[in-house]
Design a protein around this motif. Structure first.
Motif, PDB file in Angstrom:
ATOM      1  N   UNK A  31       1.135 -29.072  15.189  1.00 55.30           N
ATOM      2  CA  UNK A  31      -0.312 -28.853  15.208  1.00 55.30           C
ATOM      3  C   UNK A  31      -0.665 -27.936  16.376  1.00 55.30           C
ATOM      4  N   UNK A  32      -1.875 -27.492  16.385  1.00 48.43           N
ATOM      5  CA  UNK A  32      -2.374 -26.671  17.482  1.00 48.43           C
ATOM      6  C   UNK A  32      -3.244 -27.496  18.433  1.00 48.43           C
ATOM      7  N   UNK A  33      -3.166 -28.798  18.324  1.00 44.78           N
ATOM      8  CA  UNK A  33      -4.000 -29.691  19.132  1.00 44.78           C
ATOM      9  C   UNK A  33      -3.550 -29.689  20.592  1.00 44.78           C
ATOM     10  N   UNK A  34      -4.501 -29.922  21.483  1.00 43.51           N
ATOM     11  CA  UNK A  34      -4.216 -29.943  22.915  1.00 43.51           C
ATOM     12  C   UNK A  34      -3.536 -31.258  23.306  1.00 43.51           C
ATOM     13  N   UNK A  35      -2.942 -31.245  24.488  1.00 40.30           N
ATOM     14  CA  UNK A  35      -2.324 -32.463  25.021  1.00 40.30           C
ATOM     15  C   UNK A  35      -3.358 -33.574  25.158  1.00 40.30           C
ATOM     16  N   UNK A  36      -4.544 -33.214  25.593  1.00 42.55           N
ATOM     17  CA  UNK A  36      -5.619 -34.194  25.771  1.00 42.55           C
ATOM     18  C   UNK A  36      -6.001 -34.812  24.422  1.00 42.55           C
ATOM     19  N   UNK A  37      -6.145 -33.984  23.400  1.00 39.69           N
ATOM     20  CA  UNK A  37      -6.501 -34.484  22.069  1.00 39.69           C
ATOM     21  C   UNK A  37      -5.426 -35.439  21.550  1.00 39.69           C
ATOM     22  N   UNK A  38      -4.170 -35.035  21.658  1.00 42.55           N
ATOM     23  CA  UNK A  38      -3.070 -35.875  21.185  1.00 42.55           C
ATOM     24  C   UNK A  38      -3.046 -37.178  21.981  1.00 42.55           C
ATOM     25  N   UNK A  39      -3.250 -37.092  23.283  1.00 44.52           N
ATOM     26  CA  UNK A  39      -3.277 -38.291  24.122  1.00 44.52           C
ATOM     27  C   UNK A  39      -4.348 -39.273  23.695  1.00 44.52           C
ATOM     28  N   UNK A  40      -5.519 -38.763  23.344  1.00 49.45           N
ATOM     29  CA  UNK A  40      -6.594 -39.646  22.862  1.00 49.45           C
ATOM     30  C   UNK A  40      -6.184 -40.368  21.589  1.00 49.45           C
ATOM     31  N   UNK A  41      -5.485 -39.665  20.708  1.00 48.43           N
ATOM     32  CA  UNK A  41      -5.059 -40.257  19.435  1.00 48.43           C
ATOM     33  C   UNK A  41      -3.937 -41.286  19.602  1.00 48.43           C
ATOM     34  N   UNK A  42      -3.205 -41.183  20.685  1.00 50.01           N
ATOM     35  CA  UNK A  42      -2.125 -42.126  20.947  1.00 50.01           C
ATOM     36  C   UNK A  42      -2.545 -43.145  22.006  1.00 50.01           C
ATOM     37  N   UNK A  43      -3.652 -43.801  21.768  1.00 49.97           N
ATOM     38  CA  UNK A  43      -4.073 -44.892  22.622  1.00 49.97           C
ATOM     39  C   UNK A  43      -4.647 -44.455  23.956  1.00 49.97           C
ATOM     40  N   UNK A  44      -5.362 -43.331  23.959  1.00 53.80           N
ATOM     41  CA  UNK A  44      -6.022 -42.820  25.163  1.00 53.80           C
ATOM     42  C   UNK A  44      -5.046 -42.587  26.306  1.00 53.80           C
ATOM     43  N   UNK A  45      -3.899 -42.028  25.967  1.00 55.21           N
ATOM     44  CA  UNK A  45      -2.901 -41.708  26.982  1.00 55.21           C
ATOM     45  C   UNK A  45      -3.257 -40.396  27.685  1.00 55.21           C
ATOM     46  N   UNK A  46      -2.809 -40.286  28.927  1.00 55.63           N
ATOM     47  CA  UNK A  46      -3.044 -39.103  29.735  1.00 55.63           C
ATOM     48  C   UNK A  46      -2.229 -37.933  29.182  1.00 55.63           C
ATOM     49  N   UNK A  47      -2.717 -36.712  29.401  1.00 53.58           N
ATOM     50  CA  UNK A  47      -2.013 -35.530  28.893  1.00 53.58           C
ATOM     51  C   UNK A  47      -0.611 -35.404  29.485  1.00 53.58           C
ATOM     52  N   UNK A  48      -0.398 -35.896  30.707  1.00 55.81           N
ATOM     53  CA  UNK A  48       0.939 -35.817  31.310  1.00 55.81           C
ATOM     54  C   UNK A  48       1.916 -36.745  30.608  1.00 55.81           C
ATOM     55  N   UNK A  49       1.424 -37.845  30.085  1.00 57.33           N
ATOM     56  CA  UNK A  49       2.267 -38.759  29.309  1.00 57.33           C
ATOM     57  C   UNK A  49       2.727 -38.081  28.027  1.00 57.33           C
ATOM     58  N   UNK A  50       1.837 -37.342  27.394  1.00 56.14           N
ATOM     59  CA  UNK A  50       2.162 -36.624  26.165  1.00 56.14           C
ATOM     60  C   UNK A  50       3.199 -35.544  26.451  1.00 56.14           C
TER      61      UNK A  50
END
Length: 82
Positions: A31-50
């Protein structure tokens, strides 16, 4: 065999962590989704976790040819057809 609920949960046992990392990796690369967007979808995880999860899968792909082949096959099956 992992539920969506488990993928976004706070659970850290190996039964859930590896599939979650793979799902995160696929989201980053398909996908072209941002780290922040993906983090939100995976239980509100931080972008660094992603970023960390994705890098872990990339490293494992480089170290384990069998894992790389399986993930390549899976990625090809999920990729949008052009």
């Amino acid at each position: 065999g992992i539920s969506r609920r488990d993928l976004i949960s706070e659970r850290r046992d190996t039964k859930v962590v590896m599939p979650r990392h793979i799902a995160i990796y696929l989201c980053r690369h398909l996908t072209l989704r941002s780290l922040v967007f993906i983090g939100r979808r995976f239980g509100k995880r931080d972008h660094t976790t992603i970023l960390s999860a994705s890098r872990k899968i990339e490293k494992l792909r480089g170290a384990d040819p069998e894992f790389d082949a399986k993930l390549t096959e899976f990625t090809t099956a999920l990729a949008p057809q052009q």
